[in-house]
Each structure stands twice: as C-alpha cells, then as structure tokens.
Design a protein around this motif. Structure first.
Motif, PDB file in Angstrom:
ATOM      1  N   VAL A  52       0.933  -1.250   0.008  1.00  0.00           N
ATOM      2  CA  VAL A  52       0.066  -0.004   0.040  1.00  0.00           C
ATOM      3  C   VAL A  52       0.999   1.342   0.158  1.00  0.00           C
ATOM      4  CG1 VAL A  52      -1.814   1.274   1.298  1.00  0.00           C
ATOM      5  CG2 VAL A  52      -1.696  -1.213   1.373  1.00  0.00           C
ATOM      6  N   PRO A  53       0.690   1.968  -1.050  1.00  0.00           N
ATOM      7  CA  PRO A  53       1.675   3.279  -0.989  1.00  0.00           C
ATOM      8  C   PRO A  53       1.503   4.459   0.042  1.00  0.00           C
ATOM      9  CG  PRO A  53      -0.240   3.668  -2.348  1.00  0.00           C
ATOM     10  CD  PRO A  53      -0.402   2.219  -1.846  1.00  0.00           C
ATOM     11  N   HIS A  54       2.709   4.868   0.500  1.00  0.00           N
ATOM     12  CA  HIS A  54       2.450   5.877   1.773  1.00  0.00           C
ATOM     13  C   HIS A  54       3.005   7.225   1.190  1.00  0.00           C
ATOM     14  CE1 HIS A  54       3.923   6.170   6.395  1.00  0.00           C
ATOM     15  NE2 HIS A  54       2.613   6.855   5.870  1.00  0.00           N
ATOM     16  N   GLY A  55       2.243   8.221   1.392  1.00  0.00           N
ATOM     17  CA  GLY A  55       2.539   9.360   0.973  1.00  0.00           C
ATOM     18  C   GLY A  55       2.203   9.581  -0.582  1.00  0.00           C
ATOM     19  N   ILE A  56       2.410  11.142  -0.676  1.00  0.00           N
ATOM     20  CA  ILE A  56       1.946  11.382  -1.912  1.00  0.00           C
ATOM     21  C   ILE A  56       2.938  11.140  -3.253  1.00  0.00           C
ATOM     22  CG2 ILE A  56       1.809  13.406  -3.755  1.00  0.00           C
ATOM     23  CD1 ILE A  56      -0.577  13.199  -1.867  1.00  0.00           C
ATOM     24  N   GLU A  57       4.213  11.151  -3.145  1.00  0.00           N
ATOM     25  CA  GLU A  57       4.972  10.563  -4.061  1.00  0.00           C
ATOM     26  C   GLU A  57       4.845   9.072  -4.286  1.00  0.00           C
ATOM     27  OE1 GLU A  57       9.168  11.824  -3.059  1.00  0.00           O
ATOM     28  OE2 GLU A  57       8.587  13.940  -3.177  1.00  0.00           O
ATOM     29  N   ALA A  58       4.772   8.335  -3.071  1.00  0.00           N
ATOM     30  CA  ALA A  58       4.465   6.953  -3.531  1.00  0.00           C
ATOM     31  C   ALA A  58       3.350   6.669  -3.908  1.00  0.00           C
ATOM     32  CB  ALA A  58       4.862   6.176  -2.016  1.00  0.00           C
ATOM     33  N   THR A  59       2.144   7.407  -3.710  1.00  0.00           N
ATOM     34  CA  THR A  59       1.022   7.204  -4.412  1.00  0.00           C
ATOM     35  C   THR A  59       1.119   7.565  -5.759  1.00  0.00           C
ATOM     36  OG1 THR A  59       0.014   7.473  -2.048  1.00  0.00           O
ATOM     37  CG2 THR A  59      -1.582   7.513  -4.297  1.00  0.00           C
ATOM     38  N   GLU A  60       1.733   8.586  -6.255  1.00  0.00           N
ATOM     39  CA  GLU A  60       1.970   8.997  -7.467  1.00  0.00           C
ATOM     40  C   GLU A  60       2.628   7.746  -8.436  1.00  0.00           C
ATOM     41  OE1 GLU A  60       4.192  12.494  -7.413  1.00  0.00           O
ATOM     42  OE2 GLU A  60       2.333  13.950  -7.145  1.00  0.00           O
ATOM     43  N   ARG A  61       3.676   7.157  -7.778  1.00  0.00           N
ATOM     44  CA  ARG A  61       4.513   5.990  -8.635  1.00  0.00           C
ATOM     45  C   ARG A  61       3.158   4.920  -8.443  1.00  0.00           C
ATOM     46  NH1 ARG A  61       8.450   7.793  -5.068  1.00  0.00           N
ATOM     47  NH2 ARG A  61       8.168   5.937  -3.628  1.00  0.00           N
ATOM     48  N   TYR A  62       2.473   4.767  -7.556  1.00  0.00           N
ATOM     49  CA  TYR A  62       1.696   3.350  -7.461  1.00  0.00           C
ATOM     50  C   TYR A  62       0.561   3.793  -8.580  1.00  0.00           C
ATOM     51  CZ  TYR A  62      -2.076   0.553  -5.584  1.00  0.00           C
ATOM     52  OH  TYR A  62      -2.922  -0.438  -5.424  1.00  0.00           O
ATOM     53  N   VAL A  63       0.155   4.608  -8.625  1.00  0.00           N
ATOM     54  CA  VAL A  63      -0.911   5.037  -9.823  1.00  0.00           C
ATOM     55  C   VAL A  63      -0.241   5.032 -11.238  1.00  0.00           C
ATOM     56  CG1 VAL A  63      -2.428   6.752 -10.802  1.00  0.00           C
ATOM     57  CG2 VAL A  63      -2.603   6.212  -8.499  1.00  0.00           C
ATOM     58  N   SER A  64       0.826   5.672 -11.372  1.00  0.00           N
ATOM     59  CA  SER A  64       1.649   5.626 -12.577  1.00  0.00           C
ATOM     60  C   SER A  64       1.892   4.222 -13.021  1.00  0.00           C
ATOM     61  CB  SER A  64       2.883   6.533 -12.572  1.00  0.00           C
ATOM     62  OG  SER A  64       3.649   6.303 -13.686  1.00  0.00           O
ATOM     63  N   ASP A  65       2.486   3.315 -11.986  1.00  0.00           N
ATOM     64  CA  ASP A  65       2.582   1.901 -12.467  1.00  0.00           C
ATOM     65  C   ASP A  65       1.344   1.120 -12.800  1.00  0.00           C
ATOM     66  OD1 ASP A  65       5.267   2.360 -11.690  1.00  0.00           O
ATOM     67  OD2 ASP A  65       5.365   1.436  -9.828  1.00  0.00           O
ATOM     68  N   ALA A  66       0.411   1.410 -12.277  1.00  0.00           N
ATOM     69  CA  ALA A  66      -1.034   0.713 -12.469  1.00  0.00           C
ATOM     70  C   ALA A  66      -1.484   1.242 -13.821  1.00  0.00           C
ATOM     71  CB  ALA A  66      -2.163   1.045 -11.283  1.00  0.00           C
ATOM     72  N   LEU A  67      -1.354   2.421 -14.130  1.00  0.00           N
ATOM     73  CA  LEU A  67      -1.728   2.902 -15.492  1.00  0.00           C
ATOM     74  C   LEU A  67      -1.051   2.331 -16.668  1.00  0.00           C
ATOM     75  CD1 LEU A  67      -2.939   6.717 -14.602  1.00  0.00           C
ATOM     76  CD2 LEU A  67      -4.245   4.430 -14.778  1.00  0.00           C
ATOM     77  N   ALA A  72      -4.276  -6.901  -6.100  1.00  0.00           N
ATOM     78  CA  ALA A  72      -3.686  -5.542  -5.469  1.00  0.00           C
ATOM     79  C   ALA A  72      -5.036  -4.713  -4.776  1.00  0.00           C
ATOM     80  CB  ALA A  72      -3.502  -4.664  -6.690  1.00  0.00           C
ATOM     81  N   THR A  73      -5.295  -5.475  -3.836  1.00  0.00           N
ATOM     82  CA  THR A  73      -6.822  -4.874  -3.273  1.00  0.00           C
ATOM     83  C   THR A  73      -6.385  -4.353  -1.797  1.00  0.00           C
ATOM     84  OG1 THR A  73      -8.247  -6.271  -4.356  1.00  0.00           O
ATOM     85  CG2 THR A  73      -8.904  -5.330  -2.303  1.00  0.00           C
ATOM     86  N   TRP A  74      -6.608  -3.001  -1.460  1.00  0.00           N
ATOM     87  CA  TRP A  74      -6.431  -2.701   0.038  1.00  0.00           C
ATOM     88  C   TRP A  74      -7.454  -1.527   0.272  1.00  0.00           C
ATOM     89  CZ3 TRP A  74      -5.527   2.538   0.716  1.00  0.00           C
ATOM     90  CH2 TRP A  74      -5.141   3.421  -0.556  1.00  0.00           C
ATOM     91  N   LEU A  75      -8.053  -1.413   1.350  1.00  0.00           N
ATOM     92  CA  LEU A  75      -8.968  -0.397   1.920  1.00  0.00           C
ATOM     93  C   LEU A  75      -8.235   0.245   3.125  1.00  0.00           C
ATOM     94  CD1 LEU A  75     -11.983  -2.581   2.114  1.00  0.00           C
ATOM     95  CD2 LEU A  75     -11.645  -0.829   0.335  1.00  0.00           C
TER      96      LEU A  75
END
Length: 228
Positions: free
Chosen positions: A41-56, A118-121
C-alpha cells in the motif's frame, strides 16, 4: 485491453483509476497502516503517484484494469483494487510459455481468465462490507459480461485474515506455491492461490448477494484484506 468500466453497487463504486485519485488514495492509505504488513500500500503523495503511474502503465500494456474504490454514501475514495494477469486463450498451447495478448483490436478484447488482486482498503473502510460488494461487482462483470472461465486470487500464505476473506467469497484453494517470492518484510514467502470457476459462479454469486443484503456481521476490528 478490456475497456475501463464503472461498477456501481449499493455501498461501493469502482471507478477507473486515474491521476485525479492520487491525493484521496494517499489520504486513505494514511489512516492507520497497522493492517498492511503483507499488503503493498503506498505511503505518502510521492509513493501514491508512483503507485498510480505503475498501475496505469500496466493498464496501457494490457496487463491490468485498475480501479479506485469509492464509498457511495459520501463519495470518499477508500482504497484500490484491480483485474490483473489478463489471460487470452488463443490457438494451441505454445512452449515455452510466453505472455500473449489478444488477437484483433486490443480495445475490444475480452480475457478468458483473469486475477483479482492489489486490493486494499483504508482502516475505517475495512470490515464494513465494502470489500464484499466490490468483489461481487468485479466477479459479476468478469463472469457475466466478459464470460471468463476462471477468476484467480492469491495471498501471502502467512496472511491468515486475507486468506479467510478470500475463502469467504467462495474461492477454492488451488494450492500453495512454496518459497514463491520475497514478501514485503524481506522474507521469502509462500503464496496461496485460489480460484473460482465459471461453473461455480452461480453458487458463489448467491452467497455473496445474501451477504451483501444482510450487511457486515463482524466487528470492524477484524479488518480482513485481500492481498496480492
């Protein structure tokens, strides 16, 4: 790749994941991270940006169809999930095996089998019934719209809560791949693989629809997750 879709239920809406979900996803993941020991699960904005970028990027390559999980009562983003390992069965078996995409127009492709992972809540969304209805929506779309033959799921073999959550969906344990990969904690883990077949779907659907109608019956503190 399959066309991105909105999957809407009573308590949850699954929206095609986009960059506009980044800030809300980061906030959801930051609520309480104590249940993410086995779940990436991503932690922080930068990690979430990478998470979404990788998913897309995986979506653009035809390997995944990611969603943002949205609570319908207030429109709050509470997590993410996706179809992954999209599998197309075309022609005779090839050896050695290699990834094969769809024949014809990839924008109208329909997989023969896929995996939900890749499911998390967020902490406050766990144990509220959102995960159950989200899985019902995804399974129904895969089996009844795409017409897949099999849905797979997996979890770190040590993740008892995730495995119990998968089993409550009605999935069958296919087996445990021993010493399969390295876990989030750096330890080489075994992975439990589950599946639901198209012939099993009517009974699974009936059970899930009953659970969704009744609502959550366990305390939120149990916080089951499905982990890849």
């Amino acid at each position: 790749m399959p066309v991105p879709v909105f999957l809407c239920g009573r308590t949850v809406r699954l929206e095609p994941l986009t960059e506009r979900h980044i800030e809300a996803l980061a906030a959801a993941a930051a609520e309480d991270r104590s249940s993410y020991a086995f779940t990436p699960v991503p932690h922080g904005i930068e990690a979430t940006e990478r998470y979404v970028s990788d998913a897309l990027a995986a979506q653009a390559a035809g390997r995944a169809l990611p969603f943002a999980t949205v609570r319908t009562s207030d429109g709050l983003v509470v997590g993410s999930t996706r179809f992954t390992e999209l599998d197309y069965w075309q022609g005779p078996v090839i050896w050695p095996p290699a990834p094969r995409g769809p024949v014809g127009d990839p924008l109208t492709a329909i997989p023969d089998a896929t995996e939900i992972g890749a499911t998390w809540l967020s902490a406050r969304a766990q144990g509220t019934g959102i995960n159950t209805e989200a899985k019902l929506l995804m399974l129904r779309h895969a089996f009844e719209t795409w017409g897949v033959r099999r849905i797979s799921m997996r979890a770190d073999a040590r993740n008892v809560r995730s495995r119990a959550a998968i089993e409550r969906l009605g999935a069958v344990l296919d087996g445990v791949h021993r010493m399969h990969t390295r876990g989030l904690d750096g330890i080489v883990r075994s992975t439990a693989f589950y599946s639901i077949l198209d012939e099993e779907w009517p009974n699974v659907r009936s059970g899930l629809e009953q659970r969704v109608a009744i609502g959550p019956t366990h305390h939120v503190a149990a916080r089951p997750l499905i982990s890849a």
